[in-house]
Design a protein around this motif. Structure first.
Motif, PDB file in Angstrom:
ATOM      1  N   ARG A 249       0.839  -1.200   0.000  1.00 26.81           N
ATOM      2  CA  ARG A 249       0.000   0.000   0.000  1.00 26.81           C
ATOM      3  C   ARG A 249       0.877   1.254   0.000  1.00 26.81           C
ATOM      4  O   ARG A 249       0.583   2.252  -0.638  1.00 26.81           O
ATOM      5  N   HIS A 250       1.967   1.187   0.756  1.00 28.86           N
ATOM      6  CA  HIS A 250       2.942   2.268   0.841  1.00 28.86           C
ATOM      7  C   HIS A 250       4.217   1.653   1.393  1.00 28.86           C
ATOM      8  O   HIS A 250       4.180   0.596   2.023  1.00 28.86           O
ATOM      9  N   VAL A 251       5.342   2.285   1.167  1.00 31.86           N
ATOM     10  CA  VAL A 251       6.612   1.760   1.654  1.00 31.86           C
ATOM     11  C   VAL A 251       7.169   2.709   2.706  1.00 31.86           C
ATOM     12  O   VAL A 251       7.412   3.887   2.442  1.00 31.86           O
ATOM     13  N   VAL A 252       7.331   2.177   3.918  1.00 35.38           N
ATOM     14  CA  VAL A 252       7.885   2.944   5.030  1.00 35.38           C
ATOM     15  C   VAL A 252       9.329   2.541   5.289  1.00 35.38           C
ATOM     16  O   VAL A 252      10.199   3.387   5.496  1.00 35.38           O
ATOM     17  N   ASP A 253       9.611   1.228   5.267  1.00 37.83           N
ATOM     18  CA  ASP A 253      10.931   0.746   5.653  1.00 37.83           C
ATOM     19  C   ASP A 253      11.169  -0.625   5.014  1.00 37.83           C
ATOM     20  O   ASP A 253      10.410  -1.555   5.263  1.00 37.83           O
ATOM     21  N   PRO A 254      12.208  -0.765   4.177  1.00 39.65           N
ATOM     22  CA  PRO A 254      12.453  -2.051   3.521  1.00 39.65           C
ATOM     23  C   PRO A 254      13.116  -3.088   4.419  1.00 39.65           C
ATOM     24  O   PRO A 254      13.253  -4.252   4.028  1.00 39.65           O
ATOM     25  N   THR A 255      13.507  -2.692   5.631  1.00 35.52           N
ATOM     26  CA  THR A 255      14.214  -3.616   6.516  1.00 35.52           C
ATOM     27  C   THR A 255      13.358  -4.846   6.812  1.00 35.52           C
ATOM     28  O   THR A 255      12.209  -4.735   7.208  1.00 35.52           O
ATOM     29  N   GLY A 256      13.935  -6.004   6.628  1.00 34.49           N
ATOM     30  CA  GLY A 256      13.241  -7.243   6.963  1.00 34.49           C
ATOM     31  C   GLY A 256      12.399  -7.829   5.855  1.00 34.49           C
ATOM     32  O   GLY A 256      11.822  -8.918   6.025  1.00 34.49           O
ATOM     33  N   ALA A 257      12.325  -7.142   4.689  1.00 30.76           N
ATOM     34  CA  ALA A 257      11.508  -7.677   3.597  1.00 30.76           C
ATOM     35  C   ALA A 257      12.034  -9.035   3.146  1.00 30.76           C
ATOM     36  O   ALA A 257      11.252  -9.956   2.860  1.00 30.76           O
ATOM     37  N   GLY A 258      13.356  -9.172   3.078  1.00 33.44           N
ATOM     38  CA  GLY A 258      13.939 -10.437   2.654  1.00 33.44           C
ATOM     39  C   GLY A 258      13.637 -11.574   3.611  1.00 33.44           C
ATOM     40  O   GLY A 258      13.311 -12.692   3.192  1.00 33.44           O
ATOM     41  N   ASP A 259      13.739 -11.294   4.915  1.00 34.01           N
ATOM     42  CA  ASP A 259      13.414 -12.315   5.910  1.00 34.01           C
ATOM     43  C   ASP A 259      11.936 -12.667   5.870  1.00 34.01           C
ATOM     44  O   ASP A 259      11.551 -13.832   6.058  1.00 34.01           O
ATOM     45  N   GLY A 260      11.092 -11.656   5.637  1.00 28.40           N
ATOM     46  CA  GLY A 260       9.662 -11.925   5.520  1.00 28.40           C
ATOM     47  C   GLY A 260       9.358 -12.802   4.317  1.00 28.40           C
ATOM     48  O   GLY A 260       8.548 -13.737   4.392  1.00 28.40           O
ATOM     49  N   PHE A 261      10.015 -12.503   3.195  1.00 26.97           N
ATOM     50  CA  PHE A 261       9.852 -13.320   1.994  1.00 26.97           C
ATOM     51  C   PHE A 261      10.264 -14.764   2.269  1.00 26.97           C
ATOM     52  O   PHE A 261       9.516 -15.708   1.976  1.00 26.97           O
ATOM     53  N   THR A 262      11.443 -14.939   2.866  1.00 21.12           N
ATOM     54  CA  THR A 262      11.929 -16.288   3.145  1.00 21.12           C
ATOM     55  C   THR A 262      11.008 -17.023   4.112  1.00 21.12           C
ATOM     56  O   THR A 262      10.717 -18.215   3.932  1.00 21.12           O
ATOM     57  N   GLY A 263      10.534 -16.316   5.141  1.00 19.87           N
ATOM     58  CA  GLY A 263       9.604 -16.934   6.083  1.00 19.87           C
ATOM     59  C   GLY A 263       8.327 -17.390   5.404  1.00 19.87           C
ATOM     60  O   GLY A 263       7.794 -18.469   5.702  1.00 19.87           O
ATOM     61  N   GLY A 264       7.825 -16.572   4.465  1.00 18.28           N
ATOM     62  CA  GLY A 264       6.621 -16.959   3.730  1.00 18.28           C
ATOM     63  C   GLY A 264       6.853 -18.149   2.825  1.00 18.28           C
ATOM     64  O   GLY A 264       6.010 -19.045   2.725  1.00 18.28           O
ATOM     65  N   VAL A 265       8.009 -18.189   2.157  1.00 20.50           N
ATOM     66  CA  VAL A 265       8.342 -19.332   1.309  1.00 20.50           C
ATOM     67  C   VAL A 265       8.404 -20.606   2.151  1.00 20.50           C
ATOM     68  O   VAL A 265       7.848 -21.650   1.778  1.00 20.50           O
ATOM     69  N   ALA A 266       9.086 -20.518   3.291  1.00 21.08           N
ATOM     70  CA  ALA A 266       9.218 -21.699   4.161  1.00 21.08           C
ATOM     71  C   ALA A 266       7.863 -22.178   4.656  1.00 21.08           C
ATOM     72  O   ALA A 266       7.589 -23.387   4.692  1.00 21.08           O
TER      73      ALA A 266
END
Length: 319
Positions: A249-266
């Motif tokens: 919806r909007h971007v405030v902070d990209p920190t942790g996006a990669g970990d969130g992606f990996t967590g969702g894949v797992a």
């Protein structure tokens, strides 16, 4: 060997790095000798967020309604700063987390410019001594999927071996050549590799192999290179599939996006979703993460993921 149906944990996050994040927006990233201005509100300077790659992964699964566990090493401040209570409230299994008396968790100081470019400066605390400890075999044997994170060393290598021996799936997140003594062994223990395009090329160069096919010869199922705003890819020996981002919806902070992606894949893999669906699920989780400051501040529920998945990709999320 424990069969997948007998396992009690969907996702186990493995690895010690830092547990607390300090996140700053700056006017530009520094060159040597630069003076850089923090442009966020003054009260943000003293704000500390829960973080760490492995904890971020398992928080995703817990928030989505799955069963998750954490295997790693932490200091007493994991308890005194409220992280333990927070995870217990989420239902995360902490039997595999070793709290070291008199020690402190690591801290990461993350700086991002207005374009989303970032640098991270970390003090590892007790995580720097991870290799002195043994990972919890009991917890790892109950993992359908284990995500192995920094640090790549004897501790995380042993964890990967235990998961494989018990018939679980090993996802490696990041560049194993940062642990040069274990990188070669990891290349034979990894089912799915998630890393940036740059990390993948570094890893191939470090291992001294010719192209990606040599990784598949060692038993790797798939590679998932992440590409920032360009989404991710699924790379097999024979094909490359592009996975787009799910718009935030909007971007405030990209920190942790990669970990969130990996967590969702797992989480998707643990629920037996195809890899492409799991990667799209990860993209949706990442789209929520970037909408707030902090890696775990805005993690979605499963119902929220279902709604945005359909919105982003035009098909329902497979159950």
């Amino acid at each position: 060997m424990t069969s997948s149906g007998d396992k009690t944990l969907d996702v186990v996050g493995v690895g010690s790095w830092t547990n607390f994040d300090h996140i700053f927006v700056v006017d530009h990233l520094p060159e040597p000798g630069d003076t850089v201005q923090i442009t966020g509100a003054i009260d943000s300077v003293e704000q500390i967020f829960f973080g760490g790659c492995a904890p971020n992964n398992v928080a995703v699964t817990a928030q989505l309604g799955g069963r998750s566990g954490l295997v790693g090493v932490a200091g007493e401040d994991f308890q005194t700063r409220g992280y333990q209570a927070y995870f217990e409230n989420l239902g995360v299994d902490l039997r595999g987390l070793q709290i070291v008396e008199g020690a402190h968790c690591g801290h990461s100081f993350l700086y991002a410019d207005p374009d989303g470019n970032s640098i991270c400066i970390s003090h590892l605390g007790i995580a720097a001594q991870q290799e002195k400890f043994e990972p919890s075999a009991n917890v790892l044997r109950q993992a359908k999927v284990a995500v192995i994170n920094y640090r790549f060393d004897r501790y995380t290598l042993k964890a990967a071996e235990l998961v494989r021996e018990a018939g679980g799936t090993v996802v490696v997140s990041g560049a194993t050549m940062t642990g040069p003594d274990s990188a070669e062994a990891f290349s034979y223990l990894t089912d799915y590799l998630i890393c940036t395009e740059h990390e993948l090329q570094q890893m191939i160069g470090f291992l001294g192999i010719v192209g990606r096919d040599a990784l598949f010869d060692r038993g790797l199922r798939d590679i998932v290179p992440t590409r920032g705003k360009r989404g991710s890819q699924i790379v097999t020996r024979y094909a490359i599939t592009d996975i787009p981002i799910a718009p935030a919806r909007h971007v405030v902070d990209p920190t942790g996006a990669g970990d969130g992606f990996t967590g969702g894949v797992a989480f998707g893999l643990a629920r037996s979703l195809p890899l492409a669906d799991s990667c799209r699920l990860g993209a949706v989780v990442a789209s929520f993460v970037v909408e707030a400051r902090g890696c775990q501040t805005n993690l979605p529920t499963y119902a929220q993921v279902e709604a945005r998945y359909f919105e982003a990709f035009g098909v329902p999320l497979a159950s």
